[in-house]
Design a protein around this motif. Structure first.
Motif, PDB file in Angstrom:
ATOM      1  N   LYS A  65       0.755  -1.176  -0.023  1.00 46.16           N
ATOM      2  CA  LYS A  65       0.048  -0.006  -0.038  1.00 46.16           C
ATOM      3  C   LYS A  65       0.882   1.238   0.051  1.00 46.16           C
ATOM      4  O   LYS A  65       1.932   1.413   0.809  1.00 46.16           O
ATOM      5  CB  LYS A  65      -0.883   0.052   1.270  1.00 46.16           C
ATOM      6  CG  LYS A  65      -1.897  -1.169   1.374  1.00 46.16           C
ATOM      7  CD  LYS A  65      -2.862  -1.188   2.573  1.00 46.16           C
ATOM      8  CE  LYS A  65      -3.554  -2.303   2.240  1.00 46.16           C
ATOM      9  NZ  LYS A  65      -4.590  -2.513   3.681  1.00 46.16           N
ATOM     10  N   SER A  66       0.327   2.127  -0.748  1.00 49.72           N
ATOM     11  CA  SER A  66       1.141   3.446  -0.895  1.00 49.72           C
ATOM     12  C   SER A  66       0.290   4.523  -0.702  1.00 49.72           C
ATOM     13  O   SER A  66      -0.863   4.366  -1.096  1.00 49.72           O
ATOM     14  CB  SER A  66       1.784   3.482  -2.346  1.00 49.72           C
ATOM     15  OG  SER A  66       2.378   4.725  -2.641  1.00 49.72           O
ATOM     16  N   ARG A  71       4.341   7.444  -5.761  1.00 45.50           N
ATOM     17  CA  ARG A  71       5.246   6.518  -4.809  1.00 45.50           C
ATOM     18  C   ARG A  71       5.507   5.077  -5.365  1.00 45.50           C
ATOM     19  O   ARG A  71       6.473   4.334  -5.409  1.00 45.50           O
ATOM     20  CB  ARG A  71       4.915   6.408  -3.310  1.00 45.50           C
ATOM     21  CG  ARG A  71       5.751   5.604  -2.352  1.00 45.50           C
ATOM     22  CD  ARG A  71       6.404   6.048  -1.211  1.00 45.50           C
ATOM     23  NE  ARG A  71       6.267   7.461  -0.897  1.00 45.50           N
ATOM     24  CZ  ARG A  71       5.941   7.732   0.196  1.00 45.50           C
ATOM     25  NH1 ARG A  71       5.709   7.099   1.138  1.00 45.50           N
ATOM     26  NH2 ARG A  71       6.161   9.101   0.265  1.00 45.50           N
ATOM     27  N   CYS A  72       4.500   4.773  -6.134  1.00 45.32           N
ATOM     28  CA  CYS A  72       4.378   3.302  -6.690  1.00 45.32           C
ATOM     29  C   CYS A  72       5.000   3.287  -7.946  1.00 45.32           C
ATOM     30  O   CYS A  72       5.843   2.360  -8.045  1.00 45.32           O
ATOM     31  CB  CYS A  72       2.887   3.199  -7.131  1.00 45.32           C
ATOM     32  SG  CYS A  72       1.790   2.564  -5.705  1.00 45.32           S
ATOM     33  N   VAL A  73       5.019   4.390  -8.475  1.00 43.59           N
ATOM     34  CA  VAL A  73       6.132   4.634  -9.616  1.00 43.59           C
ATOM     35  C   VAL A  73       7.549   4.626  -9.300  1.00 43.59           C
ATOM     36  O   VAL A  73       8.317   3.665  -9.946  1.00 43.59           O
ATOM     37  CB  VAL A  73       5.820   5.841 -10.456  1.00 43.59           C
ATOM     38  CG1 VAL A  73       6.888   5.933 -11.508  1.00 43.59           C
ATOM     39  CG2 VAL A  73       4.294   5.728 -11.172  1.00 43.59           C
ATOM     40  N   ALA A  74       7.897   5.041  -8.279  1.00 47.59           N
ATOM     41  CA  ALA A  74       9.442   4.977  -7.525  1.00 47.59           C
ATOM     42  C   ALA A  74       9.579   3.724  -7.002  1.00 47.59           C
ATOM     43  O   ALA A  74      10.579   3.255  -7.367  1.00 47.59           O
ATOM     44  CB  ALA A  74       9.426   6.231  -6.358  1.00 47.59           C
ATOM     45  N   PHE A  75       8.537   3.088  -6.546  1.00 48.36           N
ATOM     46  CA  PHE A  75       8.858   1.570  -6.005  1.00 48.36           C
ATOM     47  C   PHE A  75       9.142   0.695  -7.333  1.00 48.36           C
ATOM     48  O   PHE A  75      10.034   0.038  -7.362  1.00 48.36           O
ATOM     49  CB  PHE A  75       7.670   0.992  -5.143  1.00 48.36           C
ATOM     50  CG  PHE A  75       7.516   1.564  -4.046  1.00 48.36           C
ATOM     51  CD1 PHE A  75       8.674   2.368  -3.037  1.00 48.36           C
ATOM     52  CD2 PHE A  75       6.276   1.349  -3.216  1.00 48.36           C
ATOM     53  CE1 PHE A  75       8.479   2.881  -1.892  1.00 48.36           C
ATOM     54  CE2 PHE A  75       6.238   1.952  -1.947  1.00 48.36           C
ATOM     55  CZ  PHE A  75       7.260   2.391  -1.321  1.00 48.36           C
ATOM     56  N   ILE A  84       2.619  -2.551 -11.211  1.00 42.87           N
ATOM     57  CA  ILE A  84       1.502  -1.517 -10.950  1.00 42.87           C
ATOM     58  C   ILE A  84       0.357  -1.632 -11.989  1.00 42.87           C
ATOM     59  O   ILE A  84       0.832  -1.547 -13.197  1.00 42.87           O
ATOM     60  CB  ILE A  84       1.998  -0.097 -11.192  1.00 42.87           C
ATOM     61  CG1 ILE A  84       3.340   0.100 -10.136  1.00 42.87           C
ATOM     62  CG2 ILE A  84       0.985   0.895 -10.818  1.00 42.87           C
ATOM     63  CD1 ILE A  84       4.034   1.628 -10.422  1.00 42.87           C
ATOM     64  N   ALA A  85      -0.816  -1.881 -11.529  1.00 43.31           N
ATOM     65  CA  ALA A  85      -1.877  -2.029 -12.704  1.00 43.31           C
ATOM     66  C   ALA A  85      -2.150  -0.435 -13.011  1.00 43.31           C
ATOM     67  O   ALA A  85      -2.218   0.271 -12.342  1.00 43.31           O
ATOM     68  CB  ALA A  85      -3.088  -2.518 -11.945  1.00 43.31           C
ATOM     69  N   GLY A  86      -2.385  -0.394 -14.285  1.00 46.33           N
ATOM     70  CA  GLY A  86      -3.002   0.898 -14.925  1.00 46.33           C
ATOM     71  C   GLY A  86      -2.081   2.035 -14.897  1.00 46.33           C
ATOM     72  O   GLY A  86      -2.198   3.129 -15.233  1.00 46.33           O
TER      73      GLY A  86
END
Length: 121
Positions: A65-66, A71-75, A84-86
């Motif tokens: 969870k972000s 932050r998801c893109v950085a992860f 990452i979906a979408g």
């Protein structure tokens, strides 16, 4: 001696692939209804698609969870998550992400809580 080296290389390759098959898929998610809803249990269109993907690959999926999509893109870029979906393809993202071919849905219906009406997109 060559036989020993060949056996060691084969053992390393086999160990690597065996370990890769048992590792879970780490998917980064943020709160973005109706695609991703974090609480109480992750749900939504993207969550369902990620679970189907994990099932097809016969892997466990772990949701990271972000607080936000950036932050998801950085992860993903740093390798902390696998998917990452979408994620829309852009030139900078193509440098670190693999985008699978996909077919856009023929239509998508979204239901508004306020009006309870259905809209075609």
């Amino acid at each position: 001696m060559h036989l020993v080296k060949a056996c060691l290389i084969l053992l390393l390759i086999t160990t690597h692939f065996t370990q890769a098959q048992t590792q879970p898929i780490k998917a980064c998610i943020d709160d973005h209804p109706p695609y991703q809803i974090l609480e109480p249990t992750p749900s939504g269109i993207h969550i369902h698609a990620l679970r189907v993907l994990a099932n097809i690959l016969d892997k466990e999926i772990i949701f990271v969870k972000s607080p936000n999509f950036a932050r998801c893109v950085a992860f993903l870029k740093s390798g902390e998550v696998d998917v990452i979906a979408g994620l829309s393809p852009t030139t900078p993202r193509k440098q670190f992400a693999f985008f699978t071919p996909f077919k856009r849905a023929d239509q998508l219906r979204v239901i508004s809580k306020k009006t309870n009406q259905s809209y075609k997109i």
